[in-house]
Design a protein around this motif. Structure first.
Motif, PDB file in Angstrom:
ATOM      1  N   TYR A 138       0.763  -1.096   0.098  1.00 58.46           N
ATOM      2  CA  TYR A 138       0.080   0.109   0.022  1.00 58.46           C
ATOM      3  C   TYR A 138       0.632   1.377   0.062  1.00 58.46           C
ATOM      4  CZ  TYR A 138       0.383  -1.152   5.073  1.00 58.46           C
ATOM      5  OH  TYR A 138       1.097  -1.648   5.811  1.00 58.46           O
ATOM      6  N   THR A 190      15.373  -7.662   1.571  1.00 55.34           N
ATOM      7  CA  THR A 190      15.474  -6.601   0.731  1.00 55.34           C
ATOM      8  C   THR A 190      14.216  -6.668  -0.223  1.00 55.34           C
ATOM      9  OG1 THR A 190      17.048  -8.036  -0.550  1.00 55.34           O
ATOM     10  CG2 THR A 190      17.866  -6.352   0.803  1.00 55.34           C
ATOM     11  N   ASN A 192      10.045  -5.317  -1.131  1.00 56.29           N
ATOM     12  CA  ASN A 192       9.617  -3.927  -1.357  1.00 56.29           C
ATOM     13  C   ASN A 192      10.167  -2.718  -0.381  1.00 56.29           C
ATOM     14  OD1 ASN A 192       7.866  -4.510  -3.483  1.00 56.29           O
ATOM     15  ND2 ASN A 192       6.682  -5.483  -2.035  1.00 56.29           N
ATOM     16  N   GLY A 194      12.606  -3.087   2.158  1.00 52.60           N
ATOM     17  CA  GLY A 194      14.068  -3.083   2.438  1.00 52.60           C
ATOM     18  C   GLY A 194      14.728  -2.346   0.982  1.00 52.60           C
ATOM     19  N   TYR A 211      20.836  -8.718   3.524  1.00 52.28           N
ATOM     20  CA  TYR A 211      20.473 -10.228   3.694  1.00 52.28           C
ATOM     21  C   TYR A 211      19.102 -10.532   3.380  1.00 52.28           C
ATOM     22  CZ  TYR A 211      19.508 -14.746   5.701  1.00 52.28           C
ATOM     23  OH  TYR A 211      19.463 -16.070   5.950  1.00 52.28           O
ATOM     24  N   ASP A 212      18.977 -11.639   2.307  1.00 51.38           N
ATOM     25  CA  ASP A 212      17.656 -12.299   1.915  1.00 51.38           C
ATOM     26  C   ASP A 212      17.742 -13.611   1.477  1.00 51.38           C
ATOM     27  OD1 ASP A 212      15.108 -12.477   0.449  1.00 51.38           O
ATOM     28  OD2 ASP A 212      15.220 -10.306   0.919  1.00 51.38           O
ATOM     29  N   TYR A 214      16.065 -14.615  -0.797  1.00 50.79           N
ATOM     30  CA  TYR A 214      15.949 -14.585  -2.181  1.00 50.79           C
ATOM     31  C   TYR A 214      16.784 -13.058  -2.866  1.00 50.79           C
ATOM     32  CZ  TYR A 214      12.742 -18.334  -1.192  1.00 50.79           C
ATOM     33  OH  TYR A 214      11.999 -19.232  -0.959  1.00 50.79           O
ATOM     34  N   HIS A 242      13.349  -5.944   7.694  1.00 50.22           N
ATOM     35  CA  HIS A 242      12.371  -5.632   6.996  1.00 50.22           C
ATOM     36  C   HIS A 242      11.896  -6.999   6.294  1.00 50.22           C
ATOM     37  CE1 HIS A 242      12.744  -1.479   6.823  1.00 50.22           C
ATOM     38  NE2 HIS A 242      14.269  -1.627   6.764  1.00 50.22           N
ATOM     39  N   CYS A 243      12.019  -8.155   6.845  1.00 55.43           N
ATOM     40  CA  CYS A 243      11.750  -9.398   6.568  1.00 55.43           C
ATOM     41  C   CYS A 243      10.380  -9.854   7.217  1.00 55.43           C
ATOM     42  CB  CYS A 243      12.546 -10.499   6.645  1.00 55.43           C
ATOM     43  SG  CYS A 243      13.722 -10.671   8.184  1.00 55.43           S
ATOM     44  N   PRO A 244       9.539 -10.606   6.603  1.00 54.34           N
ATOM     45  CA  PRO A 244       8.326 -10.940   7.398  1.00 54.34           C
ATOM     46  C   PRO A 244       8.345 -11.733   8.539  1.00 54.34           C
ATOM     47  CG  PRO A 244       8.181 -11.528   5.215  1.00 54.34           C
ATOM     48  CD  PRO A 244       9.854 -11.175   5.327  1.00 54.34           C
ATOM     49  N   PHE A 246       7.579 -15.132  10.209  1.00 53.66           N
ATOM     50  CA  PHE A 246       7.404 -16.576  10.035  1.00 53.66           C
ATOM     51  C   PHE A 246       7.854 -17.234  10.895  1.00 53.66           C
ATOM     52  CE2 PHE A 246       8.159 -15.372   5.200  1.00 53.66           C
ATOM     53  CZ  PHE A 246       6.873 -15.482   4.947  1.00 53.66           C
ATOM     54  N   THR A 270      10.821  -1.948  11.997  1.00 53.17           N
ATOM     55  CA  THR A 270       9.397  -1.453  11.540  1.00 53.17           C
ATOM     56  C   THR A 270       8.948  -2.622  10.878  1.00 53.17           C
ATOM     57  OG1 THR A 270      10.642  -0.933   9.300  1.00 53.17           O
ATOM     58  CG2 THR A 270      10.132   0.812  10.952  1.00 53.17           C
ATOM     59  N   SER A 271       9.227  -3.835  11.130  1.00 53.81           N
ATOM     60  CA  SER A 271       8.684  -5.069  10.458  1.00 53.81           C
ATOM     61  C   SER A 271       7.615  -5.642  11.365  1.00 53.81           C
ATOM     62  CB  SER A 271       9.630  -6.137  10.034  1.00 53.81           C
ATOM     63  OG  SER A 271       9.006  -6.941   9.043  1.00 53.81           O
ATOM     64  N   ASP A 296       9.240   0.414  15.944  1.00 54.31           N
ATOM     65  CA  ASP A 296       7.862   0.709  15.499  1.00 54.31           C
ATOM     66  C   ASP A 296       7.020  -0.507  16.211  1.00 54.31           C
ATOM     67  OD1 ASP A 296       5.624   2.448  14.565  1.00 54.31           O
ATOM     68  OD2 ASP A 296       5.768   1.234  12.902  1.00 54.31           O
ATOM     69  N   ALA A 335       4.291   3.333  11.338  1.00 58.44           N
ATOM     70  CA  ALA A 335       5.325   3.286  10.072  1.00 58.44           C
ATOM     71  C   ALA A 335       4.303   3.606   8.755  1.00 58.44           C
ATOM     72  CB  ALA A 335       6.386   2.342   9.908  1.00 58.44           C
ATOM     73  N   PHE A 336       3.401   2.789   8.813  1.00 58.33           N
ATOM     74  CA  PHE A 336       2.446   2.889   7.691  1.00 58.33           C
ATOM     75  C   PHE A 336       1.346   3.870   7.474  1.00 58.33           C
ATOM     76  CE2 PHE A 336      -0.392   1.628  11.078  1.00 58.33           C
ATOM     77  CZ  PHE A 336      -1.760   2.166  10.495  1.00 58.33           C
TER      78      PHE A 336
HETATM   79  P1  NAD Z   1       8.261  -8.338   0.931  1.00 51.46           P
HETATM   80  O1  NAD Z   1       7.574  -9.383   0.682  1.00 51.46           O
HETATM   81  O2  NAD Z   1       8.047  -7.357  -0.397  1.00 51.46           O
HETATM   82  O3  NAD Z   1       9.777  -8.431   1.386  1.00 51.46           O
HETATM   83  C1  NAD Z   1      10.244  -9.276   2.416  1.00 51.46           C
HETATM   84  C2  NAD Z   1      11.345  -9.644   1.989  1.00 51.46           C
HETATM   85  O4  NAD Z   1      11.965 -10.581   3.345  1.00 51.46           O
HETATM   86  C3  NAD Z   1      11.538 -10.628   0.799  1.00 51.46           C
HETATM   87  O5  NAD Z   1      12.508 -10.141  -0.184  1.00 51.46           O
HETATM   88  C4  NAD Z   1      11.808 -12.059   1.192  1.00 51.46           C
HETATM   89  O6  NAD Z   1      12.496 -12.816   0.242  1.00 51.46           O
HETATM   90  C5  NAD Z   1      12.735 -11.681   2.568  1.00 51.46           C
HETATM   91  N1  NAD Z   1      12.571 -12.763   3.640  1.00 51.46           N
HETATM   92  C6  NAD Z   1      11.651 -13.811   3.748  1.00 51.46           C
HETATM   93  N2  NAD Z   1      12.129 -14.473   4.674  1.00 51.46           N
HETATM   94  C7  NAD Z   1      13.356 -14.020   5.129  1.00 51.46           C
HETATM   95  C8  NAD Z   1      14.426 -14.586   6.092  1.00 51.46           C
HETATM   96  N3  NAD Z   1      14.158 -15.651   6.612  1.00 51.46           N
HETATM   97  N4  NAD Z   1      15.693 -13.902   5.989  1.00 51.46           N
HETATM   98  C9  NAD Z   1      15.730 -12.912   5.273  1.00 51.46           C
HETATM   99  N5  NAD Z   1      14.897 -12.335   4.273  1.00 51.46           N
HETATM  100  C10 NAD Z   1      13.947 -13.189   4.350  1.00 51.46           C
HETATM  101  O7  NAD Z   1       7.559  -7.230   2.002  1.00 51.46           O
HETATM  102  P2  NAD Z   1       7.619  -5.845   2.230  1.00 51.46           P
HETATM  103  O8  NAD Z   1       6.471  -5.206   1.620  1.00 51.46           O
HETATM  104  O9  NAD Z   1       8.771  -5.238   2.248  1.00 51.46           O
HETATM  105  O10 NAD Z   1       7.298  -5.969   3.954  1.00 51.46           O
HETATM  106  C11 NAD Z   1       8.286  -6.294   4.842  1.00 51.46           C
HETATM  107  C12 NAD Z   1       7.483  -6.360   6.239  1.00 51.46           C
HETATM  108  O11 NAD Z   1       7.205  -5.161   6.905  1.00 51.46           O
HETATM  109  C13 NAD Z   1       6.230  -7.027   6.137  1.00 51.46           C
HETATM  110  O12 NAD Z   1       6.305  -8.462   6.089  1.00 51.46           O
HETATM  111  C14 NAD Z   1       5.316  -6.418   7.481  1.00 51.46           C
HETATM  112  O13 NAD Z   1       5.785  -7.227   8.519  1.00 51.46           O
HETATM  113  C15 NAD Z   1       6.235  -5.120   7.774  1.00 51.46           C
HETATM  114  N6  NAD Z   1       5.281  -4.018   7.768  1.00 51.46           N
HETATM  115  C16 NAD Z   1       5.159  -3.212   8.727  1.00 51.46           C
HETATM  116  C17 NAD Z   1       4.653  -1.846   8.590  1.00 51.46           C
HETATM  117  C18 NAD Z   1       4.353  -0.884   9.904  1.00 51.46           C
HETATM  118  O14 NAD Z   1       3.852  -0.192   9.817  1.00 51.46           O
HETATM  119  N7  NAD Z   1       5.385  -1.024  10.570  1.00 51.46           N
HETATM  120  C19 NAD Z   1       3.704  -1.785   7.452  1.00 51.46           C
HETATM  121  C20 NAD Z   1       3.889  -2.489   6.562  1.00 51.46           C
HETATM  122  C21 NAD Z   1       4.693  -3.744   6.432  1.00 51.46           C
END
Ligand code: NAD
Length: 371
Positions: A138, A190, A192, A194, A211-212, A214, A242-244, A246, A270-271, A296, A335-336
């Motif tokens: 978004y 890295t 969207n 990151g 570090y990612d 992928y 910046h990774c999700p 899991f 901020t993740s 955050d 952050a959003f």
């Molecule tokens: P995205 O899916 O575009 O990027 C996530 C990246 O993390 C991907 O490149 C993926 O390959 C990598 N990844 C997955 N598992 C990994 C691991 N174990 N080690 C390293 N890298 C790994 O997601 P995005 O849009 O960049 O958003 C990232 C995160 O930000 C979201 O998952 C969400 O939790 C968080 N977020 C927070 C806010 C906020 O308001 N604070 C708002 C939006 C998103």
């Protein structure tokens, strides 16, 4: 702490919004009838935004939003009885028990007004035939820019300078910062957000390592050097997450990871809060390994964030400890929170309902989250 809501409490119904929606037969929902969408964790800023931007509701005019203050969990799921769709945010809990209650009460669609889906039991959603739709992107700019705001605040102590000058204290003691230029910034994840954060850091003249799981060509072309996780921990002056979230990334910043960090590193998250083990963070800060952190999001935030707890004595001792440290900055998951992001979230949410109601049976939807 949970509250038991076994029946519908009108007190929590904050208002309804804009009924009308043309249904198609493919979903089995009645044609030309309003579709009820119960919105959990509803806050005033969102309702005000929708009120001031009525064009968004026109995307799906028959949608009838019902705003509820409580979070979705197993105890509050019955508040949505009879609603075809339920809309939730980051700190709701669509666990198996909540999904079972929703599905038994007629809910067929779960709309996430966020990108992350760690709060949903996807296995249960599949088992109960609940379609999960999210807003994948978004405004990555909003989050990346806020990560920079946290970083600069911690590094340059703008929050302290602001408070001091309001008290007519113009002394510089304790306000020594450092240049980002020339430092090594580690970006963990890295995707969207990151990638945008990395771009801004490269613009500052930092060396950016990433570090990612992928690695992306776009990041490499921009100038990001990919390294292993351990190398990122060891080399970075700043680490931004910046990774999700899991199961595999939960507590990726733990005591073992902190031991590998460069002394004085600045940590920005901020993740998702649970990426960082709160106990380990306190340990790292106390030992001076972590020189400062901007959070955050924080483990356990769902009990506190998005509500005003002024005057209460908080039960979460770890958060109390972190709040008391001079080099910690906590913000309530904002952050959003920009006008662009809110507009995009609600636009995509209305589009998701529209797509769901107009879909061909079994055809995958663009924003559907599957197991
Ligand atoms: P995205 O899916 O575009 O990027 C996530 C990246 O993390 C991907 O490149 C993926 O390959 C990598 N990844 C997955 N598992 C990994 C691991 N174990 N080690 C390293 N890298 C790994 O997601 P995005 O849009 O960049 O958003 C990232 C995160 O930000 C979201 O998952 C969400 O939790 C968080 N977020 C927070 C806010 C906020 O308001 N604070 C708002 C939006 C998103």
């Amino acid at each position: 702490k949970t509250t038991n809501f076994n029946s519908f409490h009108p007190h929590f119904l904050l208002g309804t919004y804009s009924p009308h929606f043309v249904m198609t037969e493919t979903t089995g929902l009645p044609k030309e009838q309003p579709i009820r969408v119960v919105v959990y964790s509803s806050k005033r800023y969102e309702r005000d935004f929708l009120h001031k931007n009525p064009q968004i509701a026109k995307i799906a005019p028959n949608v009838q939003l019902e705003f509820l203050a409580p979070r979705l969990d197993a105890n509050t799921a019955s508040l949505a009885a009879g609603a075809q769709a339920v809309c939730i945010f980051v700190n709701d809990s669509a666990d198996a028990a909540a999904i079972e209650t929703l599905a038994k009460n007629g809910t067929k669609c779960l709309l996430l007004r966020c990108a992350g889906f760690n709060q949903v039991d996807l296995k249960a959603a599949k088992a109960y035939g609940v379609t999960v739709l999210r807003v994948p992107q978004y405004s990555p700019y909003a989050v990346a820019e806020f990560a920079v705001a946290l970083l600069l605040t911690i590094v340059r102590k703008t929050h302290k300078a602001y408070n001091r000058t309001r008290e007519s204290n113009f002394a510089l003691n304790g306000l020594l910062g450092f240049d980002i230029h020339g430092k090594t910034v580690g970006v963990c994840g890295t995707g969207n957000i990151g990638l945008l954060f990395a771009k801004i850091m490269l613009g500052f003249g930092a060396r950016v390592i990433g570090y990612d799981l992928y690695p992306s060509d776009a990041a490499r072309e921009m100038g990001v050097e990919y390294v292993s996780y351990d190398e990122l921990l060891a080399q970075s002056d700043v680490i931004s997450l910046h990774c999700p979230l899991f199961p595999s990334t939960r507590h990726m910043i733990n005591a073992a990871a902190i031991e590998k960090m460069k002394r004085g590193v600045i940590l920005i998250n901020t993740s998702r809060g649970e990426l960082v083990d709160k106990n380990a963070l306190i340990y790292g800060l106390r030992r001076g390994i972590i020189g400062g952190c901007g959070m955050d999001v924080i483990e356990g935030e769902e009990e506190l964030f998005f509500d005003d707890h002024t005057g209460e004595i908080l039960e979460d001792e770890k958060i109390l400890t972190l709040q008391s440290l001079p080099n910690v900055l906590i913000t309530p998951h904002i952050a959003f929170c920009t006008d662009t992001a809110i507009s995009n979230i609600w636009t995509a949410t209305y589009q998701n309902v529209l797509a769901y109601t107009e879909r061909n049976r079994d055809a995958p939807l663009k924003n559907q989250v599957r197991m």
